[in-house]
Structures are given as structure tokens and as C-alpha cells.
Design a protein around this motif. Structure first.
Motif, short mmCIF file in Angstrom:
data_model
loop_
_atom_site.label_atom_id
_atom_site.label_comp_id
_atom_site.label_asym_id
_atom_site.label_seq_id
_atom_site.Cartn_x
_atom_site.Cartn_y
_atom_site.Cartn_z
N ASP A 112 0.81 -1.22 0.00
CA ASP A 112 0.00 0.00 0.00
C ASP A 112 0.84 1.27 0.00
O ASP A 112 0.33 2.35 -0.31
CB ASP A 112 -0.93 0.03 1.21
CG ASP A 112 -2.13 -0.90 1.04
OD1 ASP A 112 -2.24 -1.54 -0.03
OD2 ASP A 112 -2.94 -1.00 1.99
N ARG B 263 -2.58 -8.88 4.53
CA ARG B 263 -3.85 -8.22 4.18
C ARG B 263 -3.70 -7.40 2.91
O ARG B 263 -4.56 -7.44 2.02
CB ARG B 263 -4.29 -7.33 5.34
CG ARG B 263 -5.65 -6.66 5.13
CD ARG B 263 -5.92 -5.58 6.16
NE ARG B 263 -5.05 -4.42 5.96
CZ ARG B 263 -5.26 -3.47 5.05
NH1 ARG B 263 -6.31 -3.56 4.22
NH2 ARG B 263 -4.45 -2.44 4.95
N GLN B 264 -2.59 -6.68 2.81
CA GLN B 264 -2.41 -5.81 1.64
C GLN B 264 -2.20 -6.60 0.36
O GLN B 264 -2.68 -6.20 -0.71
CB GLN B 264 -1.23 -4.86 1.89
CG GLN B 264 -1.50 -3.85 2.98
CD GLN B 264 -0.36 -2.86 3.17
OE1 GLN B 264 0.47 -2.65 2.28
NE2 GLN B 264 -0.30 -2.25 4.34
N TRP B 265 -1.51 -7.74 0.43
CA TRP B 265 -1.34 -8.57 -0.77
C TRP B 265 -2.63 -9.31 -1.11
O TRP B 265 -3.00 -9.44 -2.28
CB TRP B 265 -0.21 -9.58 -0.58
CG TRP B 265 1.17 -9.06 -0.89
CD1 TRP B 265 2.24 -9.00 -0.06
CD2 TRP B 265 1.63 -8.56 -2.16
NE1 TRP B 265 3.34 -8.49 -0.72
CE2 TRP B 265 3.00 -8.21 -2.01
CE3 TRP B 265 1.02 -8.37 -3.40
CZ2 TRP B 265 3.76 -7.68 -3.05
CZ3 TRP B 265 1.78 -7.85 -4.45
CH2 TRP B 265 3.12 -7.50 -4.27
N GLN B 266 -3.33 -9.80 -0.09
CA GLN B 266 -4.54 -10.58 -0.35
C GLN B 266 -5.63 -9.74 -1.01
O GLN B 266 -6.37 -10.24 -1.85
CB GLN B 266 -5.05 -11.20 0.96
CG GLN B 266 -4.20 -12.37 1.44
CD GLN B 266 -4.54 -12.80 2.86
OE1 GLN B 266 -5.27 -12.11 3.59
NE2 GLN B 266 -4.01 -13.95 3.27
N LYS B 267 -5.72 -8.46 -0.66
CA LYS B 267 -6.75 -7.63 -1.29
C LYS B 267 -6.44 -7.38 -2.77
O LYS B 267 -7.33 -6.98 -3.53
CB LYS B 267 -6.91 -6.31 -0.54
CG LYS B 267 -5.83 -5.27 -0.78
CD LYS B 267 -6.16 -3.98 -0.04
CE LYS B 267 -5.13 -2.88 -0.33
NZ LYS B 267 -5.44 -1.63 0.38
N ARG B 268 -5.20 -7.68 -3.17
CA ARG B 268 -4.82 -7.60 -4.58
C ARG B 268 -4.88 -8.96 -5.25
O ARG B 268 -4.47 -9.11 -6.40
CB ARG B 268 -3.41 -7.01 -4.70
CG ARG B 268 -3.34 -5.54 -4.32
CD ARG B 268 -1.90 -5.01 -4.32
NE ARG B 268 -1.88 -3.56 -4.25
CZ ARG B 268 -1.96 -2.86 -3.12
NH1 ARG B 268 -2.06 -3.51 -1.96
NH2 ARG B 268 -1.96 -1.55 -3.14
N GLY B 269 -5.38 -9.97 -4.52
CA GLY B 269 -5.55 -11.29 -5.10
C GLY B 269 -4.32 -12.16 -5.10
O GLY B 269 -4.30 -13.20 -5.76
#
Length: 427
Positions: free
Chosen positions: A84, A145-151
Motif C-alpha cells: 500500500d 492483508r495488503q497482498w490478499q486484497k490484490r488477489g
């Protein structure tokens, strides 16, 4: 390498043979001349030669002499900076573009290895970012969390799952990144060299560049025994830059990093320590990294230089640290020891420079050179071929600026690592 057992250690002993090369002699005229025989330079040479360009690589020492042949061999996705935070550092367009590009970087590395049949001990099991205490767990939780929201296919493991995957109860959790993996770095960079040669590139080692001058519509790049005239020049010497592009070295602070390798472990220990063959590192400020090689050696590293008083201090610390992490190892002896320099930029992000018209380069990998170097080499090839304009690149153009107090910072890091390791792991 160059008669220094501590330059490349285990990797030089177990890598595939380097291609036969010689210093530049005489005058050549080509489409592109590349300065530096590491991941970036050889990736660019390979992709340009495959596209039909006449390419010459000038390496000052030997293939993989710099960081490409010395690192621990983790094929990481992304950079140290939190996902992010990249748009804030680079702007929304370049930030998200770089995240997507380097997030897919390990897969590009693996596809190059598969396509060219490079023998480099590739492991595709991912990497583990290991949490030390509550602060470390909070860090990797937010990163997940930041990587997972980008798939991205990353998974947060609890302490029990982490212990099963690593073989120690020392960590509060770990971030498993399934995009990533490990390889034998010197074998990989030598494999890139072989592939570039097969594609038609020309490689000259022992050929440090001394100067460059305009030459008609391009540039004339000179060594002590020859010169190359080309329309484009790629500067790919990064933290080991010297000569006309010393400015690339001066914008980075050298952080020394060492690796030590045990003898091959018995099968029962190989099955209990990193049984999935992931590469691992922890969240400490003075971090540690560890992984297995193909023969079952445990490779363990941290910040520090194996010279002067540092050798005994760091080796002693490593034995204590491994005894705490993996008491099942018993008495610990190291078969190989080596170290090199990580080039750190002031914001822990790489740079794209246009030094002159048609003289370009990426640099500043901050200890994450395998995937970015491979990817940026490919990007440079596409830029030179006209497939990508400057506005389409993953980084904005910046000027190379010397970091203030660089020499003091380098002295501080080397001495500070010794002090920390002298007192560390003694409780």
C-alpha cells in the motif's frame, strides 16, 4: 571467484560451469552494448538477442561476480516496502504498475528457467516471512492483508503451522508466499549467460568500462583493450558500479550480508527442517535468512562482512543462533562461508535512470535482485525494441543522487552488525 573463497562460497562450488569468455579486444559495432553480467544485463541480452538484435555484454570481472552470484537465492515477489505504500512513493500509476510487475516476477523467472532448461536447483514451494514476537506478527499480518486484497496467493500461518513447516517453535507465525521460491543464484546467472550466447549475444569478461563518448548517432564504449560502438547502452552494474557510472554505486549504501552453509544434513534432519524447501527470513531489524540447498546443506545468513574481526563474530553468532532455532542439529560446523554487498536506496525502492540519450538502466534492488533483475532486463529489451515507451515503464525517470553520509552509514552498518552479533543469542 578471482581466487577469493569468501566471494561466492558454496554457489561457486556447486554451480554449472560458466561459459568460456575472454576480454574484449579490438573494435566492434553492434545494436546494443550492455555493461554488467548479472541478472539484469544478461536478461536484457537474452531478450534482445532473441529479438534479432546484435548485443555485446561487457563484464568487468566474471559472470555473476556482483550480487547476482552471492545472494541467498530467494525468488521473492515485490519489494521490502509494504504494497500500500508504493503508490505514495511512486504515484498511483507507477506504484500499482510496479506492484503487479514484481508480484508476477517469480513466475517470469521460473518461465525463463523452464524455457531455457537452466539447471539451478529451482524450488517452487514458496517463501516464509517469519514473525519474531508480537511486533513481527503484526507486520506480516498487515503485509498479508495488503497482498490478499490484490488477489495474491499469500497465506498467514499461525505458530503451530509455522513450526511444522520450518522445524522450530521460535516464531509467532509466518507469511507463506506461494508465488515465490528458491534457486542457486550463481547457477541461474550462468544459465542466463549460456542462453544469451545461444541466442546470439556476445559476452566479454575481464572488461571493465573506462569511458564512453558520442559516436555518430550512438555511443562508443571503451575498455583497456577495445571498444564497442552501439546505438544503445544499458548500464546494469548496480551496486558494484565503477568507472563512468560510479554515480549508480554512490546513490546506494552498501549493506554487507554473509551466508554460511553447513555440511549436507542427514536425511532425518532434512525432513524436519524446512521439509517443503521454502526459503525463509525473519522480521528482525538485523534479519536472518535460511534455506536448504539441493544436497541438504542448511544455508544461514545475516547482515555483516566476513572480514577482519567480523569473521569470528558472525560465525560464532550464527552457531549460537542455529543452536537456538534448531537444537536437533547438534554441534554445528560450516563447510562454506561467503559475503557480498546489498545496495540500499534511500526509500528501499529501485531506480530507472536515463543517463544520456539512449543510455539507460535499472538499479537499486535492495537485496531483492533475482526477480526484479530478470524482469527489468526484459523491460529494458522491450523499451529498446520500441515496444515500451518511457511513459509505459514501471518506474519514473530519476537522476542518480549520492546519498548523504554514505561512507559513515556503511561503516555504521558493518560495525553495528558486529556489535549486535557479538552480544546476540547469548541468553
Amino acid at each position: 571467484m578471482l581466487n577469493d573463497a569468501r566471494s561466492h562460497g558454496l554457489w561457486e562450488r556447486t554451480a554449472i560451469a560458466a561459459p568460456m569468455t575472454c576480454p574484449l579486444s579490438g573494435e566492434l559495432t553492434v545494436d546494443v552494448v550492455i555493461v554488467g553480467g548479472g541478472f539484469t544485463g544478461l536478461s536484457a541480452a537474452l531478450h534482445l538477442a532473441e529479438a534479432g538484435q546484435n548485443v555485446v555484454v561487457l563484464e568487468g570481472a566474471e559472470i555473476g561476480f556482483g550480487g547476482s552470484g552471492r545472494n541467498v537465492g530467494l525468488i521473492n515477489a515485490g519489494m521490502w516496502v509494504m504494497p500500500d505504500d508504493l503508490p505514495g512513493e511512486l504515484g498511483d500509476i507507477h506504484g500499482e504498475r510496479l506492484l503487479q510487475l514484481l508480484g508476477n516476477g517469480p513466475q517470469i523467472v521460473m518461465s525463463v528457467i523452464d524455457r531455457h532448461g537452466i539447471e539451478c536447483e529451482l524450488e517452487r514451494g514458496g517463501t516464509l516471512h517469519c514473525a519474531v514476537g508480537k511486533a513481527g506478527l503484526a507486520e506480516i499480518t498487515e503485509r498479508a492483508r495488503q497482498w490478499q486484497k490484490r488477489g495474491a496467493p499469500v497465506e498467514l500461518l499461525d505458530a503451530d503451522e509455522t513450526a511444522t513447516r520450518i522445524g522450530t517453535t521460535a516464531y509467532a507465525g509466518a507469511l507463506l508466499d506461494r508465488r515465490a521460491g528458491t534457486l542457486q543464484p550463481l547457477a541461474y546467472v550462468r544459465g542466463l549467460a549460456h542462453a544469451a550466447l545461444r541466442a546470439g549475444a556476445v559476452l566479454h569478461t575481464g572488461s571493465p568500462v573506462l569511458s564512453y563518448v558520442p559516436d555518430g548517432t550512438g555511443w562508443k564504449v571503451s575498455t583497456a583493450s577495445g571498444s564497442v560502438s552501439a546505438g544503445w547502452v544499458v548500464v546494469a552494474s548496480d551496486a558494484y558500479s565503477d568507472g563512468p557510472w560510479t554515480k549508480v554505486r554512490r546513490e546506494q549504501v552498501h549493506l554487507p550480508y554473509f551466508n554460511l552453509a553447513t555440511r549436507p544434513l542427514p536425511s532425518e534432519l532434512r525432513n524436519s527442517i524446512l521439509p517443503g524447501r521454502e526459503g525463509a527470513w525473519d522480521t528482525k531489524e538485523i534479519l536472518s535468512s535460511f534455506r536448504m540447498d539441493k544436497a541438504g546443506r542448511l544455508v544461514f545468513g545475516s547482515v555483516g562482512a566476513l572480514r577482519n574481526t567480523g569473521t569470528a563474530v558472525h560465525v560464532g553468532w550464527a552457531k549460537r543462533a542455529l543452536a537456538r532455532l534448531f537444537p536437533q542439529l547438534g554441534p554445528i560446523e560450516f563447510e562454506y562461508e561467503w559475503y557480498g554487498k546489498i545496495g540500499m536506496t534511500d526509500n528501499a525502492l529501485p531506480r530507472f535512470h536515463r543517463f544520456e540519450q539512449n543510455i539507460v538502466g535499472f538499479s537499486g534492488y535492495n537485496g531483492r535482485g533475482i526477480a526484479p533483475g530478470t524482469v527489468f532486463g526484459q523491460i529494458l529489451a522491450r523499451h529498446i525494441l520500441g515496444e515500451l515507451q518511457e511513459g509505459d515503464l514501471p518506474l519514473p525517470i530519476t537522476d542518480a543522487k549520492e546519498q548523504p553520509f554514505r561512507a559513515f552509514k556503511e561503516y555504521y552498518y558493518e560495525l553495528g552488525a558486529q556489535l549486535a552479533h557479538f552480544s546476540g543469542e547469548r541468553l
